[in-house]
Write an enzyme that holds these catalytic residues in place. Sequence first.
Site, PDB file in Angstrom:
ATOM      1  N   TYR A 242       0.459  -1.436  -0.231  1.00 54.18           N
ATOM      2  CA  TYR A 242      -0.168  -0.102   0.397  1.00 54.18           C
ATOM      3  C   TYR A 242       1.106   1.314  -0.446  1.00 54.18           C
ATOM      4  O   TYR A 242       0.582   2.218  -0.628  1.00 54.18           O
ATOM      5  CB  TYR A 242      -0.445   0.177   0.950  1.00 54.18           C
ATOM      6  CG  TYR A 242      -2.740  -0.614   0.966  1.00 54.18           C
ATOM      7  CD1 TYR A 242      -2.500  -1.975   0.794  1.00 54.18           C
ATOM      8  CD2 TYR A 242      -3.348   0.122   0.900  1.00 54.18           C
ATOM      9  CE1 TYR A 242      -3.422  -2.525   1.209  1.00 54.18           C
ATOM     10  CE2 TYR A 242      -4.650  -0.377   1.412  1.00 54.18           C
ATOM     11  CZ  TYR A 242      -4.935  -2.086   0.827  1.00 54.18           C
ATOM     12  OH  TYR A 242      -6.194  -2.036   0.506  1.00 54.18           O
TER      13      TYR A 242
ATOM     14  N   LYS B 182       2.642 -15.238   2.328  1.00 56.63           N
ATOM     15  CA  LYS B 182       2.770 -15.874   1.860  1.00 56.63           C
ATOM     16  C   LYS B 182       4.566 -16.321   1.171  1.00 56.63           C
ATOM     17  O   LYS B 182       5.171 -16.238   0.348  1.00 56.63           O
ATOM     18  CB  LYS B 182       2.546 -15.521   0.205  1.00 56.63           C
ATOM     19  CG  LYS B 182       2.051 -15.527  -0.887  1.00 56.63           C
ATOM     20  CD  LYS B 182       1.175 -17.113  -1.230  1.00 56.63           C
ATOM     21  CE  LYS B 182       1.434 -17.359  -1.817  1.00 56.63           C
ATOM     22  NZ  LYS B 182       0.273 -19.002  -3.121  1.00 56.63           N
TER      23      LYS B 182
ATOM     24  N   ASP C  97      -3.210 -18.025   0.771  1.00 61.82           N
ATOM     25  CA  ASP C  97      -4.890 -18.664  -0.177  1.00 61.82           C
ATOM     26  C   ASP C  97      -5.484 -19.767   1.096  1.00 61.82           C
ATOM     27  O   ASP C  97      -6.229 -20.093   0.429  1.00 61.82           O
ATOM     28  CB  ASP C  97      -3.443 -19.556  -1.449  1.00 61.82           C
ATOM     29  CG  ASP C  97      -2.253 -20.181  -1.044  1.00 61.82           C
ATOM     30  OD1 ASP C  97      -1.972 -20.127  -0.248  1.00 61.82           O
ATOM     31  OD2 ASP C  97      -1.773 -20.908  -2.015  1.00 61.82           O
TER      32      ASP C  97
ATOM     33  N   ASP D 277      -6.654  -6.715   3.986  1.00 69.05           N
ATOM     34  CA  ASP D 277      -7.828  -6.189   3.554  1.00 69.05           C
ATOM     35  C   ASP D 277      -8.849  -6.617   2.861  1.00 69.05           C
ATOM     36  O   ASP D 277      -9.211  -7.019   2.650  1.00 69.05           O
ATOM     37  CB  ASP D 277      -6.993  -5.404   2.593  1.00 69.05           C
ATOM     38  CG  ASP D 277      -8.332  -4.234   1.666  1.00 69.05           C
ATOM     39  OD1 ASP D 277      -8.836  -3.985   2.497  1.00 69.05           O
ATOM     40  OD2 ASP D 277      -8.268  -4.361   0.203  1.00 69.05           O
TER      41      ASP D 277
ATOM     42  N   ASP E 114     -12.378  -8.960   4.174  1.00 70.08           N
ATOM     43  CA  ASP E 114     -13.385  -8.587   3.260  1.00 70.08           C
ATOM     44  C   ASP E 114     -14.680 -10.391   3.033  1.00 70.08           C
ATOM     45  O   ASP E 114     -15.360 -10.127   3.560  1.00 70.08           O
ATOM     46  CB  ASP E 114     -13.379  -8.036   1.928  1.00 70.08           C
ATOM     47  CG  ASP E 114     -14.075  -6.453   1.823  1.00 70.08           C
ATOM     48  OD1 ASP E 114     -13.373  -5.865   2.440  1.00 70.08           O
ATOM     49  OD2 ASP E 114     -14.631  -5.597   0.606  1.00 70.08           O
TER      50      ASP E 114
HETATM   51  C1  IPM Z   1     -10.402  -0.521   3.749  1.00 66.29           C
HETATM   52  C2  IPM Z   1     -10.937   0.123   2.639  1.00 66.29           C
HETATM   53  C3  IPM Z   1      -9.427   0.911   2.353  1.00 66.29           C
HETATM   54  C4  IPM Z   1      -8.122   0.252   2.164  1.00 66.29           C
HETATM   55  C5  IPM Z   1      -9.463   1.530   0.588  1.00 66.29           C
HETATM   56  C6  IPM Z   1     -10.915   2.337   0.669  1.00 66.29           C
HETATM   57  C7  IPM Z   1      -8.102   2.405   0.850  1.00 66.29           C
HETATM   58  O1  IPM Z   1     -10.932  -1.094   1.357  1.00 66.29           O
HETATM   59  O2  IPM Z   1     -10.765  -0.189   5.037  1.00 66.29           O
HETATM   60  O3  IPM Z   1     -10.381  -2.175   3.900  1.00 66.29           O
HETATM   61  O4  IPM Z   1      -8.167  -1.104   0.761  1.00 66.29           O
HETATM   62  O5  IPM Z   1      -7.330  -0.058   2.847  1.00 66.29           O
HETATM   63 MG    MG Z   2     -10.966  -3.027   2.413  1.00 65.94          MG
END
Ligand code: IPM
Ligand code: MG
Length: 351
Positions: free
Chosen positions: A141, A186, A219, A243, A247
């Site tokens: 990042y 990884k 993975d 990240d 999700d």
């Molecule tokens: C999160 C979001 C952010 C990230 C984006 C909006 C930059 O996806 O907070 O998880 O990737 O960290």
């Molecule tokens: Mg995110």
Amino acid sequence: MKATIAVLPGDGIGPEVVEQAVGILKAVADRFHHQWEFQYAPVGAAAIDLTGNPLPAPTLATAKASDAVLFGAIGDPRFADPSHKVRPEQAILGLRRELSLYANLRPVTTYAAVYDASPLRQELIEGVDIMVVRELTGGIYFGAKTRTATHATDECSYSSPEIERIAHLGARLALSRRGKLTSVDKANVLETSRLWRQVVDEVLARHYPQVKLEHMYVDAAAMHLLRRPADFDVVITENMFGDILTDEASMLPGSLGLCPSAALGDGALGLYEPIHGSAPDIAGRGIANPYGTILSAAMLLRHSLKLETEAAAIESAVNSALNAGVRTADLKPRGTPATSAEAGKAVLNAL
Ligand code: IPM
Ligand code: MG
């Protein structure tokens, strides 16, 4: 106690969910005799519209001067074209870096009242209680980027101290929970992951021999999170893996809208936000799920203000609202979905 809380609602559904969380914080102040001063400031596309900058200097100053930051969401379809030089997302990355918020706690808990909202079978998600610690200010990042017309690079870099502090935090959390730590990397491919694994091994062997440590490739972790999620306790991982995996993990409780987060550094100042984005498709309609932001406000009380009783009261009130069947559209309601305001009200009543 008295505290100054910076409120950065941001874009899309950000202001709508933040409004509900602020209502809950006010109710907590009344009931537990605290005084909050809320300092609102623009961020993201909302700030670009006002100033041309997604993270204007006064917004950053407000955040730095506060005891804690409550953040909504950022992102706007007008900036969807990746060639934009100024982007809303730069604001959250800038806040994390400028406030040195290197550790991102992302708890993933399932709620019995909404087991049926998850795409996974109930027997898989019963009793899931995972604390993901995502490294937040390093890795790909924040590495150097290069770009020509036909070639691009993103550098992924980690230093031992950046890994050590995450290992310490993850191990301490594991000791306060079920004693298990899964470090995700990884290391079969990436040099940063080989350093990550080595440093985690050293920190754990030296300081936390009681913690049960396992290493897992990212993975495989993606697969095991769906196959046997209840086996995970604390997970530590680098920025981008964290990240993606969180999700994915949000589907265990059934919705991104239920998942809170805390971005922490060395001091008490932290930034608290739901892990979902600005959801432009439903913005402005008052139907977004505010529970993740309300649970983020609970984390704010716990981590920045050290108000554990108040934090737990909010969490239990959210659980009660879910038990009472108050479901926003994302939680597969059987009848008419609750609005954001109705969900906020249900938490308030339970409080
Ligand atoms: C999160 C979001 C952010 C990230 C984006 C909006 C930059 O996806 O907070 O998880 O990737 O960290
Ligand atoms: Mg995110």
